[in-house]
Design an enzyme around this catalytic site. Sequence first.
Site, PDB file in Angstrom:
ATOM      1  N   ASP A 187       5.403 -14.147   0.285  1.00 12.03           N
ATOM      2  CA  ASP A 187       4.998 -13.314   1.100  1.00 12.03           C
ATOM      3  C   ASP A 187       4.835 -12.317   1.063  1.00 12.03           C
ATOM      4  O   ASP A 187       5.092 -11.590   0.088  1.00 12.03           O
ATOM      5  CB  ASP A 187       7.367 -13.166   1.247  1.00 12.03           C
ATOM      6  CG  ASP A 187       7.316 -12.299   2.213  1.00 12.03           C
ATOM      7  OD1 ASP A 187       6.077 -11.372   3.263  1.00 12.03           O
ATOM      8  OD2 ASP A 187       8.524 -11.602   2.950  1.00 12.03           O
ATOM      9  N   HIS A 192       6.152  -4.569   1.999  1.00 11.06           N
ATOM     10  CA  HIS A 192       6.632  -4.517   0.331  1.00 11.06           C
ATOM     11  C   HIS A 192       5.110  -4.557  -0.845  1.00 11.06           C
ATOM     12  O   HIS A 192       6.117  -4.155  -2.416  1.00 11.06           O
ATOM     13  CB  HIS A 192       6.876  -6.071   0.587  1.00 11.06           C
ATOM     14  CG  HIS A 192       7.671  -6.943   1.052  1.00 11.06           C
ATOM     15  ND1 HIS A 192       8.967  -5.698   1.265  1.00 11.06           N
ATOM     16  CD2 HIS A 192       7.530  -7.300   2.062  1.00 11.06           C
ATOM     17  CE1 HIS A 192       9.808  -6.599   2.015  1.00 11.06           C
ATOM     18  NE2 HIS A 192       8.338  -7.396   2.863  1.00 11.06           N
ATOM     19  N   ILE A 207       9.609  -1.492   0.059  1.00  7.36           N
ATOM     20  CA  ILE A 207      10.782  -1.820   0.046  1.00  7.36           C
ATOM     21  C   ILE A 207      10.489  -3.016  -1.089  1.00  7.36           C
ATOM     22  O   ILE A 207       9.949  -3.778  -0.678  1.00  7.36           O
ATOM     23  CB  ILE A 207      11.492  -1.522   1.238  1.00  7.36           C
ATOM     24  CG1 ILE A 207      11.266  -2.812   2.070  1.00  7.36           C
ATOM     25  CG2 ILE A 207      12.226  -0.702   2.253  1.00  7.36           C
ATOM     26  CD1 ILE A 207      12.160  -3.240   3.056  1.00  7.36           C
ATOM     27  N   GLY A 210      14.493  -8.277   1.715  1.00 10.88           N
ATOM     28  CA  GLY A 210      15.266  -8.705   2.144  1.00 10.88           C
ATOM     29  C   GLY A 210      15.706 -10.145   1.026  1.00 10.88           C
ATOM     30  O   GLY A 210      16.695 -10.105   0.759  1.00 10.88           O
TER      31      GLY A 210
END
Length: 294
Positions: A187, A192, A207, A210
């Site tokens: 990802d 991120h 962040i 998830g």
Amino acid sequence: MPIDVERAVAAEPHSTRISWSHKDVQLYHLGLGAGVPATDPGELRYTLESRLHVLPSFATVAGGGMGVIGGLSAPGIDVDLAAVLHGGQSVETYRPLPAAGTATQTSRVAAVYDKGKAAVIVLRSEAADDDGPLWTSQAQLFVRGEGGFGGDRGPSARPASPERDPDHVVRCGIREEQALLYRLSGDWNPLHADPEFARLAGFDRPILHGLCSYGMALKAAVDTVLGGDVARVRGYGTRFAGVVFPGETLRVRMWEEKDGGGEGEHGAGRVRLAVTAVERDDAPVLADTVIEHT
């Protein structure tokens, strides 16, 4: 860019060959924070190739996470990726995942729901090798600004929240560099890693993925409730309820529920989880989270 619902759901599934090695599994586990303490026998199950067991959540990144990418390229799906949010994820496994393998992964748009201001695209991926089915994964993607087309709103039922104190509470620290390590599993979203991109998206810093929180919570429950036995997990689903930042701490609350009976020495049951961010007054991170196990 409207979604052509009928065309998307009726489209032929997209199939691709995916492969992984023990290095991919080890990298994924390290990206979840495995390996601390480094010589702990329980952690070596996730980090040492001669003892390697595979968390079922690895299915979300096997082959670089091509299931979601294949689904978003389906006919009738033409959306702005900046408007896409990962709303939920589930994985069902049919046998323990091998530490290395090659499989055919087939992805399709299972449904498109109308939530008013947003559409929800349900992407379903199935993987099988020469020995048969391995896993089925399902991702729910919110696409902001694509609702209001008069379609089915979709299911609204959610798992009931336990009305008692949790049976176990575990704290999982998130290292400062953890998102940088986890993204090597496939990802590459700059949200991120790149502070400038994160600010453009409305966050003061990058962040955590998830799906990284998703894997961390599963590992915590496997180690705490299932004796470290990843093979006991049959299904695992969650709803992404909020963000968490590198450097913060996850609080994972666990409630055990037994079905009774079942095969083997354990019997079937489930673990309900609630995952929050400790440093932000237990702001929700994962909700409606259930592990089905033997």
